[in-house]
Write a protein that holds these residues in place. Structure first.
Motif, PDB file in Angstrom:
ATOM      1  N   ASN A 157       3.809  -1.995   6.835  1.00 29.35           N
ATOM      2  CA  ASN A 157       2.952  -1.138   6.145  1.00 29.35           C
ATOM      3  C   ASN A 157       1.548  -0.592   6.507  1.00 29.35           C
ATOM      4  OD1 ASN A 157       5.049  -0.699   4.181  1.00 29.35           O
ATOM      5  ND2 ASN A 157       4.459  -2.607   3.101  1.00 29.35           N
ATOM      6  N   GLU A 160       2.078   2.238   9.136  1.00 24.45           N
ATOM      7  CA  GLU A 160       2.053   3.490   8.562  1.00 24.45           C
ATOM      8  C   GLU A 160       1.011   4.001   7.558  1.00 24.45           C
ATOM      9  OE1 GLU A 160       5.037   5.263   8.669  1.00 24.45           O
ATOM     10  OE2 GLU A 160       6.084   3.589   9.906  1.00 24.45           O
ATOM     11  N   TYR A 164      -0.950   7.414   8.573  1.00 21.83           N
ATOM     12  CA  TYR A 164      -0.815   8.373   7.460  1.00 21.83           C
ATOM     13  C   TYR A 164      -2.354   9.185   7.340  1.00 21.83           C
ATOM     14  CZ  TYR A 164       0.321  11.199   3.220  1.00 21.83           C
ATOM     15  OH  TYR A 164       0.250  12.044   2.361  1.00 21.83           O
ATOM     16  N   ASN A 180       3.665   7.522  -2.243  1.00 28.27           N
ATOM     17  CA  ASN A 180       4.661   8.797  -2.204  1.00 28.27           C
ATOM     18  C   ASN A 180       4.894   8.555  -0.720  1.00 28.27           C
ATOM     19  OD1 ASN A 180       5.191   8.735  -4.981  1.00 28.27           O
ATOM     20  ND2 ASN A 180       3.843  10.419  -5.115  1.00 28.27           N
ATOM     21  N   ASN A 181       4.052   8.732   0.262  1.00 26.39           N
ATOM     22  CA  ASN A 181       4.158   9.074   1.437  1.00 26.39           C
ATOM     23  C   ASN A 181       4.478   7.846   2.562  1.00 26.39           C
ATOM     24  OD1 ASN A 181       4.216  12.102   2.322  1.00 26.39           O
ATOM     25  ND2 ASN A 181       2.746  11.810   0.446  1.00 26.39           N
ATOM     26  N   TRP A 183       4.782   4.323   1.026  1.00 22.85           N
ATOM     27  CA  TRP A 183       6.015   3.275   0.417  1.00 22.85           C
ATOM     28  C   TRP A 183       6.967   4.004   0.015  1.00 22.85           C
ATOM     29  CZ3 TRP A 183       0.815   1.961   0.843  1.00 22.85           C
ATOM     30  CH2 TRP A 183       0.290   0.885   1.010  1.00 22.85           C
ATOM     31  N   LYS A 184       7.028   5.376  -0.226  1.00 21.59           N
ATOM     32  CA  LYS A 184       8.164   6.239  -0.383  1.00 21.59           C
ATOM     33  C   LYS A 184       8.791   5.576  -1.501  1.00 21.59           C
ATOM     34  CE  LYS A 184       8.359   8.045   4.219  1.00 21.59           C
ATOM     35  NZ  LYS A 184       8.991   8.055   5.558  1.00 21.59           N
ATOM     36  N   ASP A 185      10.122   5.478  -1.562  1.00 25.65           N
ATOM     37  CA  ASP A 185      10.990   5.020  -2.638  1.00 25.65           C
ATOM     38  C   ASP A 185      10.975   3.828  -3.217  1.00 25.65           C
ATOM     39  OD1 ASP A 185      12.078   7.476  -2.448  1.00 25.65           O
ATOM     40  OD2 ASP A 185      13.745   7.253  -0.833  1.00 25.65           O
TER      41      ASP A 185
END
Length: 223
Positions: A157, A160, A164, A180-181, A183-185
């Motif tokens: 994380n 990422e 980002y 949303n970008n 950790w996404k789902d």
């Protein structure tokens, strides 16, 4: 770099837009002043975003949009944002049907314009293999991070999140957008996860304390 084309016959407006976008370091900005010049440029360069004036001296911007959409092999498939003083519902509907992705009225509010544009910047596919920023080097393929030549150990994380921020340098990113970008789902993660992950990143890369700014109630921006 994200390639953005400004199409407008007004040199004054083109210069104004370039000044407005000067802090977006991930943008490579091009400009064209008429229909023909735009088509020639689009044949040479695969643009990601086009800011398109619909009233051009040698042709109609709507027809230009239609031409680009009909020939994706020649002109790629850029996001097209129409800039126009004609805000009739008929004109809006026509240009959306022809392939415009958004429609901004002239004269426009600067903040509204940037908010709309940022949504498309964030949707441009990332094709970087390596990112360099102030002594930080990120290798996206093998997910390695170096600072001044020293390997920095990051969690998934953390990697990422850092990637980002670097990819979207100069953009104000809300916690919701980051979640949303990055950790996404994973819907069980709260907004506090962003702050906690960022706190760990700042310890591992102290230069972020200077360059990664927190805007109260809005989010974060990497200078």
């Amino acid at each position: 770099m994200i390639k953005l084309l400004i199409v407008d016959d007004s040199e004054e407006l083109r210069e104004y837009l370039k000044i407005l976008l000067k802090n977006y370091h991930n943008l490579e900005i091009f400009e064209a002043e008429n229909f023909l010049e735009t088509l020639l440029l689009c044949k040479k360069i695969n643009f990601d975003i086009i800011l398109l004036d619909l009233m051009l001296p040698d042709g109609n911007g709507s027809e230009l949009c239609k031409n680009i959409r009909k020939n994706p092999k020649i002109y790629n498939n850029p996001f097209i944002i129409a800039l126009t003083a004609n805000t009739s519902q008929e004109s809006i509907n026509l240009n959306l049907e022809l392939g415009c992705d958004d429609y901004i009225q002239k004269p426009f509010n600067n903040r509204e314009f940037l908010i709309r544009l940022e949504k498309f910047i964030a949707r441009v596919p990332v094709s970087y293999s390596e990112i360099n920023y102030n002594g930080i080097k990120i290798c996206l393929k093998n997910k390695a991070v170096f600072y001044l030549g020293e390997c920095i150990n990051l969690s998934k994380n953390e990697f990422e999140l850092l990637s980002y921020f670097l990819i979207n340098k100069g953009l104000l990113l809300s916690r919701d957008t980051i979640l949303n970008n990055v950790w996404k789902d994973n819907f069980e993660i709260s907004e506090k996860a962003v702050d906690q992950c960022l706190k760990r990143l700042r310890k591992k890369l102290p230069l972020l304390n200077e360059f990664l700014l927190s805007k109260r109630g809005l989010g974060y921006i990497l200078k």
